[in-house]
Enzyme design. Structure first.
Site, short mmCIF file in Angstrom:
data_model
loop_
_atom_site.label_atom_id
_atom_site.label_comp_id
_atom_site.label_asym_id
_atom_site.label_seq_id
_atom_site.Cartn_x
_atom_site.Cartn_y
_atom_site.Cartn_z
N THR A 129 16.49 5.92 -2.32
CA THR A 129 15.73 5.13 -3.28
C THR A 129 14.99 6.11 -4.17
O THR A 129 14.56 7.17 -3.70
CB THR A 129 14.77 4.14 -2.57
OG1 THR A 129 13.94 3.52 -3.54
CG2 THR A 129 13.91 4.80 -1.52
N GLU A 276 13.79 1.47 3.01
CA GLU A 276 13.39 2.10 4.28
C GLU A 276 13.54 1.16 5.48
O GLU A 276 13.40 1.60 6.62
CB GLU A 276 11.93 2.58 4.19
CG GLU A 276 11.71 3.79 3.28
CD GLU A 276 11.51 3.42 1.82
OE1 GLU A 276 11.86 2.28 1.43
OE2 GLU A 276 11.03 4.28 1.06
N LYS A 388 -7.72 -0.98 -11.26
CA LYS A 388 -9.09 -0.94 -10.74
C LYS A 388 -10.06 -0.97 -11.92
O LYS A 388 -10.21 0.01 -12.64
CB LYS A 388 -9.32 0.31 -9.88
CG LYS A 388 -10.57 0.18 -9.06
CD LYS A 388 -10.59 1.12 -7.89
CE LYS A 388 -11.65 0.69 -6.90
NZ LYS A 388 -11.78 1.60 -5.78
N TRP A 393 -10.52 -4.54 -7.74
CA TRP A 393 -9.07 -4.52 -7.89
C TRP A 393 -8.58 -5.76 -8.61
O TRP A 393 -9.01 -6.87 -8.33
CB TRP A 393 -8.39 -4.46 -6.52
CG TRP A 393 -8.64 -3.19 -5.76
CD1 TRP A 393 -9.39 -3.04 -4.65
CD2 TRP A 393 -8.14 -1.90 -6.07
NE1 TRP A 393 -9.39 -1.74 -4.24
CE2 TRP A 393 -8.63 -1.01 -5.09
CE3 TRP A 393 -7.31 -1.39 -7.08
CZ2 TRP A 393 -8.32 0.35 -5.09
CZ3 TRP A 393 -7.00 -0.04 -7.08
CH2 TRP A 393 -7.51 0.82 -6.09
#
Ligand code: AMP
Length: 489
Positions: A129, A276, A388, A393
């Protein structure tokens, strides 16, 4: 044929190819021989491909005829390649490399009478990837992990795949082993339609009509284009055979899920996964429990918009910055960890992100998520894509989805712009539906019920086309670069 070229246990075999029957043969033959099929992303640059192959040092490569231009630019940079097999063609000679025509090589080969005994924990595939740091990362899928993943894909409450289906496998076989769907189809006897290189909406819809496709899997960018093509010419294609489609690899918008359902009677099954983890983590069909069967149509769209429960064999956890589990209330967000039967235990080679694989077997996905009291996971953002602002956030993904749901918008992506006062501020890029126009004020009014004023984008930039990554997702890295260029000028 591969054995006659010296391929044996433990040998990787690279493919630079599209989804077709010869590629599928190799998907089955190489692992059965004890080798590792190594599908390489055809959309990568030569530099990226060389950086991967230099580590895995594949001696044999299968190369599609439509990638003939890669012969001169790529192969001389891969001195470890001894044989190149042209899929449906004969590649020209390159010094030090023997060229073969796939069909002739097969015709000359003797049938194998005995299959080797293989260790179930040995590699049967290598998947890479593209990384955000330090170039592509490669993981090995073992016979065990792929077998378990394939069994899980065959479960009823996954995507209801069976031997009665015709599956259009749009997801490229170089993207995380085609989400293992070629193996699931082989296991179940599902009829496979492999689209090769042209993944335009019109071509895919032609295939659907022609082969009476019942199900298909792709990233949301493809599904948005297919839905737009259908809406533009609703009489042109017969999609009545399609029962459900899988959308994975990035977040779908609620309007896309609703559009397929309400206008074409097609269920969108939302899936989350990553290279993964071999690679499917969740599949979230519209109804798997009695409680879900009782949901009203609007509730169900909301339910289908979340990534859903993990497949059996996987555990999902969300922790805060101190490593404590966050409440499973569907609202509290944190770092998503995944562990289980088909999660890789590390990258094959040293990589700056190697420490994402914890010693206890849990993988830091890099995603920010929440889990609700029914075990359903929602991806809130990529850690690196969060904005941010003033110490708080903002989820760029939630803004992407909300803006993407507006009727004027075909695709939306929000990125952070550095800001002197707030640290960062969100900025939205959009591609508009044909003939539509949109301004920032309209967006802010439309978002007012879901977002606070400070969470809304400061700017709106219409773009003709969204930059896409090599796996067809919206490329936020490219958008950030574009924004920096705009700021500089
Ligand atoms: P890749 O291995 O290249 O397919 O990338 C995996 C990453 O894609 C995940 O870690 C997520 O950030 C993203 N992704 C995959 N599926 C979804 C989804 N359903 N919603 C949001 N992001 C997703």
């Amino acid at each position: 044929a591969l054995k006659s070229l010296g391929v044996g246990i433990g040998d990787p075999v690279a493919t630079l190819a599209f989804n077709d029957h010869r590629h599928l043969d190799a998907y089955l033959a190489v692992p059965c021989l004890g080798g590792a099929i190594h599908p390489v992303n055809t959309r990568w640059s030569d530099d990226e491909i060389v950086s991967v192959l230099a580590r895995t040092r594949d001696r044999v490569m299968l190369l599609d005829a439509r990638l003939a231009d890669r012969v001169d630019s790529l192969l001389p940079r891969c001195p470890w390649i001894e044989h190149v097999i042209g899929l449906g063609w004969s590649p020209p000679g390159i010094e030090g490399i023997t060229s073969h025509h796939h069909d002739e090589l097969l015709a000359a080969a003797k049938p194998m009478l005995a299959w080797p005994e293989l260790d179930e924990t040995s590699a049967m595939a290598l998947c890479s990837t593209s990384g955000t740091t330090g170039g592509p990362k490669t993981v090995a899928y073992t016979h065990r992990s792929t077998c378990l993943q394939t069994m899980a894909l065959g479960l009823t409450d996954c995507m209801r795949l069976s031997g009665r289906d015709t599956l259009l496998a749009i997801v490229p076989m170089f993207h995380a082993l085609g989400w293992c769907l070629p193996y699931a189809a082989a296991m179940l006897g599902t009829r496979l339609v492999l689209p090769h290189r042209d993944l335009s909406a019109a071509r895919l819809l032609d295939l659907v009509s022609k082969h009476r496709v019942t199900t298909a899997a792709a990233v949301p960018t493809i599904w948005n284009a297919v839905l737009a093509a259908l809406d533009a010419e609703p009489q042109r294609w017969d999609v009545s055979s399609v029962d459900r489609i899988v959308s994975g690899g990035a977040a779908p918008t609620a309007s896309m899920i609703r559009g397929f359902r309400d206008r074409y009677g097609i269920e969108v099954i939302h899936s989350w996964g990553m290279t993964e983890i071999n690679p499917v983590g969740t599949m979230s069909p519209a109804v798997t429990t009695r409680e879900e069967a009782a949901m009203d149509p609007d509730q169900r769209i909301e339910h289908q918009s979340v990534a859903g429960r993990p497949l059996p064999g996987l555990t999902l956890e969300v922790e805060d910055e101190q490593g404590r589990p966050v409440p499973t209330d569907g609202r509290s967000t944190g770092r998503l960890l995944v562990s289980g039967w088909w999660v890789a235990d590390g990258y094959l080679h040293e990589h700056p992100e190697t420490d994402r694989f914890r010693e206890d077997g849990r993988l830091e996905t890099g995603d920010v998520a929440s889990i609700d009291d029914r075990g359903r996971m929602t991806i809130r953002d990529r850690e690196k894509d969060l904005v941010k602002s003033g110490g708080e956030w903002i989820s760029s993904l939630e803004l992407d989805r909300a803006i993407g749901d507006l009727p004027e918008v075909m695709a939306a992506a929000v990125v952070a712009r550095p800001d002197e006062k707030w640290g960062e501020r969100p900025v939205a890029f959009v591609t508009l539906a044909p003939g539509a126009s949109l301004d920032l004020e309209t967006v802010r009014i439309a978002l007012a019920s879901k977002f606070q004023t400070w969470q809304m984008p400061d700017d709106l930039h219409p773009v003709k086309t969204m930059p896409l990554t090599s796996t067809g997702k919206i490329d936020k890295k490219a958008l950030r670069a574009k924004m920096n260029d705009m700021t500089d000028s």
